[in-house]
Design a protein around this motif. Structure first.
Motif, mmCIF file in Angstrom:
data_model
loop_
_atom_site.group_PDB
_atom_site.id
_atom_site.type_symbol
_atom_site.label_atom_id
_atom_site.label_comp_id
_atom_site.label_asym_id
_atom_site.label_seq_id
_atom_site.Cartn_x
_atom_site.Cartn_y
_atom_site.Cartn_z
ATOM 1 N N PHE A 51 -10.596 -2.053 0.529
ATOM 2 C CA PHE A 51 -9.939 -3.569 1.066
ATOM 3 C C PHE A 51 -11.035 -4.265 1.105
ATOM 4 O O PHE A 51 -11.750 -3.307 1.498
ATOM 5 N N TRP A 74 -3.936 -0.550 -2.263
ATOM 6 C CA TRP A 74 -3.438 -2.000 -1.856
ATOM 7 C C TRP A 74 -3.553 -2.663 -3.436
ATOM 8 O O TRP A 74 -4.065 -3.086 -3.804
ATOM 9 N N LEU A 111 1.028 -0.899 0.168
ATOM 10 C CA LEU A 111 0.007 0.012 0.233
ATOM 11 C C LEU A 111 1.165 1.289 0.082
ATOM 12 O O LEU A 111 2.152 1.481 0.304
ATOM 13 N N THR A 128 -8.249 -6.337 -2.614
ATOM 14 C CA THR A 128 -7.490 -7.180 -1.394
ATOM 15 C C THR A 128 -8.231 -7.825 -0.512
ATOM 16 O O THR A 128 -8.929 -7.063 1.113
#
Length: 267
Positions: free
Chosen positions: A260, A84, A28, A216
């Motif tokens: 995320f 991410w 990240l 993710t």
């Protein structure tokens, strides 16, 4: 959503070497490193250690001393999204970068050497989704999986799944999961019969302000409780917890806007 890193070790520890084509790392890039460490440290129990100096201000996130992710600082002179990024393992990152280009993708960073992190490159597929490629050196990448606070899965949201999946199949040697999915726009990418990532084509439903992107998923002990912590720590809930075929899932964003997902697998 099952892990495909090869022969898993006890207590969630990943093998020393990731099979080429499998997700092996996630990173990240942010504006405020200290505040981001505080957020993820409180959410996942991560601790942090300095990373390769070649990557600028950069730290490795640790669980019980084992590496799970990396966090770095965005260059102040570049307008880049806070997101991410999954990395896929390669035995030869330079060769993989050439294949990415020959298949219509781009390489924006590298390939470059990053001390014990190995040799890295960051690119994008023909539709613009960003991903990384990593050739391991002394540090093979994510060293623990399957426990709360570790990456569990990576899902690509894009315009059209079949053509995009072919790109990753050519670059990384993936196969498509046999059989017909309940969602015709979803394809599961596999290596040696093991799922490694998903591609979801949503057509015009894809938000134009975001474009194609990877998400993710991180394992949590309790998705509802984790969502509450995200809110208390200054993050946002994008999709509240819901039960699905792979477990209970919620979509969230950290205080800087990095998106995320949280996944509590079925018991």
């Amino acid at each position: 959503m099952t892990d495909a890193r090869g022969n898993a070790r006890p207590n969630g520890e990943a093998p020393a070497r990731h099979t080429p084509g499998t997700p092996c790392w996630v990173s990240l890039m942010v504006h405020g490193l200290e505040a981001t460490e505080e957020f993820y440290g409180a959410l996942f129990g991560w601790e942090f250690s300095p990373g390769p100096r070649q990557l600028g201000p950069y730290v490795r996130a640790l669980l019980d001393g084992r590496e799970v992710a990396g966090i770095g600082v965005l260059p102040p002179d570049r307008e880049l999204p806070v997101a991410w990024t999954p990395y896929f393992a390669s035995d030869d990152v330079d060769l993989t970068a050439d294949v990415v280009r020959s298949c219509g993708g781009t390489i924006g960073v590298g390939p470059l050497d990053a001390a014990d992190s190995g040799r890295l490159a960051i690119g994008s597929d023909p539709c613009g989704a960003v991903f990384g490629v990593r050739q391991a050196a002394a540090n093979p990448g994510t060293a623990v999986t399957g426990v709360p606070g570790t990456p569990a899965w990576h899902e690509l949201t894009t315009f059209e799944s079949a053509r995009t999946a072919k790109f990753y199949e050519t670059v990384f040697g993936h196969d498509e999961e046999p059989g017909i999915s309940a969602d015709p726009g979803h394809i599961t990418l596999c290596l040696d019969g093991r799922p490694v990532a998903g591609v979801h084509g949503v057509g015009d439903a894809l938000p134009r302000h975001r474009g194609p992107h990877w998400t993710t998923y991180f394992t949590v002990a309790d998705a509802d409780d984790a969502v509450g912590r995200v809110l208390r720590l200054g993050g946002r809930v994008l999709e509240p917890p819901r039960d699905g075929v792979h477990g209970r899932v919620a979509a969230v964003a950290d205080p800087e806007g990095a998106r995320f997902a949280l996944l509590r697998s079925p018991r």
